[in-house]
Write a protein that holds these residues in place. Structure first.
Motif, mmCIF file in Angstrom:
data_model
loop_
_atom_site.group_PDB
_atom_site.id
_atom_site.type_symbol
_atom_site.label_atom_id
_atom_site.label_comp_id
_atom_site.label_asym_id
_atom_site.label_seq_id
_atom_site.Cartn_x
_atom_site.Cartn_y
_atom_site.Cartn_z
ATOM 1 N N MET A 27 51.831 84.442 59.417
ATOM 2 C CA MET A 27 50.642 85.192 59.766
ATOM 3 C C MET A 27 49.422 84.758 59.587
ATOM 4 O O MET A 27 48.482 84.389 60.273
ATOM 5 N N LEU A 28 49.085 84.197 58.173
ATOM 6 C CA LEU A 28 47.972 83.614 57.753
ATOM 7 C C LEU A 28 47.693 82.447 58.494
ATOM 8 O O LEU A 28 46.535 82.163 58.842
ATOM 9 N N ILE A 67 46.020 85.523 61.474
ATOM 10 C CA ILE A 67 46.373 86.695 61.372
ATOM 11 C C ILE A 67 46.135 87.471 59.919
ATOM 12 O O ILE A 67 46.683 86.723 58.944
ATOM 13 N N TYR A 68 45.185 88.426 59.648
ATOM 14 C CA TYR A 68 45.091 88.646 58.282
ATOM 15 C C TYR A 68 45.444 90.281 58.096
ATOM 16 O O TYR A 68 44.425 91.150 58.025
ATOM 17 N N PRO A 69 46.541 90.230 57.897
ATOM 18 C CA PRO A 69 47.308 92.017 57.451
ATOM 19 C C PRO A 69 46.967 92.416 56.184
ATOM 20 O O PRO A 69 47.597 92.096 55.360
ATOM 21 N N GLN A 70 46.000 93.182 55.972
ATOM 22 C CA GLN A 70 45.446 93.770 54.969
ATOM 23 C C GLN A 70 46.692 94.604 54.143
ATOM 24 O O GLN A 70 46.814 94.358 52.875
ATOM 25 N N GLY A 71 47.354 95.274 54.772
ATOM 26 C CA GLY A 71 48.529 96.020 54.119
ATOM 27 C C GLY A 71 49.639 95.028 53.398
ATOM 28 O O GLY A 71 49.753 95.322 52.257
ATOM 29 N N PRO A 72 50.023 94.082 54.210
ATOM 30 C CA PRO A 72 51.086 93.058 53.409
ATOM 31 C C PRO A 72 50.492 92.401 52.410
ATOM 32 O O PRO A 72 50.853 92.180 51.266
ATOM 33 N N ALA A 131 41.699 85.633 53.572
ATOM 34 C CA ALA A 131 42.005 86.446 54.603
ATOM 35 C C ALA A 131 41.004 87.672 54.768
ATOM 36 O O ALA A 131 40.458 88.195 55.711
ATOM 37 N N GLU A 132 40.689 88.257 53.433
ATOM 38 C CA GLU A 132 39.779 89.225 53.268
ATOM 39 C C GLU A 132 38.298 88.737 53.866
ATOM 40 O O GLU A 132 37.756 89.572 54.747
ATOM 41 N N GLU A 133 38.027 87.612 53.597
ATOM 42 C CA GLU A 133 36.674 86.975 54.389
ATOM 43 C C GLU A 133 36.774 86.662 55.739
ATOM 44 O O GLU A 133 35.864 87.375 56.566
ATOM 45 N N ASN A 181 35.549 97.124 58.935
ATOM 46 C CA ASN A 181 34.834 96.511 57.580
ATOM 47 C C ASN A 181 35.952 95.865 57.005
ATOM 48 O O ASN A 181 36.069 95.748 55.828
ATOM 49 N N GLY A 182 36.580 95.020 57.600
ATOM 50 C CA GLY A 182 37.761 94.092 57.067
ATOM 51 C C GLY A 182 39.114 94.878 56.888
ATOM 52 O O GLY A 182 40.051 94.316 56.405
ATOM 53 N N HIS A 183 39.201 96.202 57.146
ATOM 54 C CA HIS A 183 40.314 96.837 56.872
ATOM 55 C C HIS A 183 41.089 97.220 58.038
ATOM 56 O O HIS A 183 40.234 97.651 59.184
#
Length: 179
Positions: A87-88, A92-97, A161-163, A171-173
């Motif tokens: 994903m990364l 794709i930046y999945p905040q949960g995982p 991923a956060e950035e 807001n990134g979430h």
């Protein structure tokens, strides 16, 4: 978070790497190395526990703890390799995982603390045999590698991923619907 930091110059090198290259590096340099290190350490720990079980400094339960670490780490690495890293690498930046992986990193740090407690901070007793010394040297190397592994993921790979998520809705979430 990790108790050991990766030197800022080394972090800059990792930060400059494309995501796909960094995820491949993590697998080749750390995941595969941990998969090679731990079975050898487990076998050596069993040997020390069997041969030196009458010694007051014998690390009773060490092989079992290393086996538990290996199982936890293997599960963690498989989730990264099969789900998160692709994903990364694909943007794709999945905040949960990512949050789950960071929580597991904290658990790995706790397991390292237990490992150090079992081994008297990896200080073999006076007069320890070569195998015992080799075991503790191997554990020290494993701990160092795992600290670096965690630091690079938390400080570079997961921060990228956060950035990347900043400025988008939430807001990134992510609620999961945009993935």
């Amino acid at each position: 978070m990790t108790t050991q930091t990766v030197h800022s110059e080394a972090l800059a090198v990792y930060q400059a790497m494309p995501k796909k290259a960094l995820t491949e590096f993590m697998v080749e340099h750390f995941h595969e190395k941990h998969r090679a290190q731990l079975p050898d350490l487990i076998n050596l720990a069993r040997k020390i526990e069997d041969v030196h079980n009458d010694h007051s400094d014998c690390p009773a339960g060490l092989a079992e703890h290393l086996q538990a670490m290996y199982q936890e780490l293997e599960s963690h690495m498989m989730k990264e390799e099969q789900i998160l890293f692709p994903m990364l690498a694909g943007g794709i930046y999945p905040q949960g995982p990512i949050a789950v992986m960071e929580e597991e990193h904290d658990q790995h740090e706790q397991m390292i603390a237990q490992l150090l407690e079992l081994t008297n901070q990896c200080n073999a007793p006076r007069g320890a045999c070569g195998s015992w010394i080799m075991l503790y040297e191997g554990i020290n190397e494993f701990i160092s590698d795992l600290h670096q592994h965690i630091a690079i993921e938390n400080s570079v790979l997961f921060k990228k991923a956060e950035e990347a998520g900043k400025g988008h809705h939430g807001n990134g979430h992510c609620c999961g619907g945009c993935q």
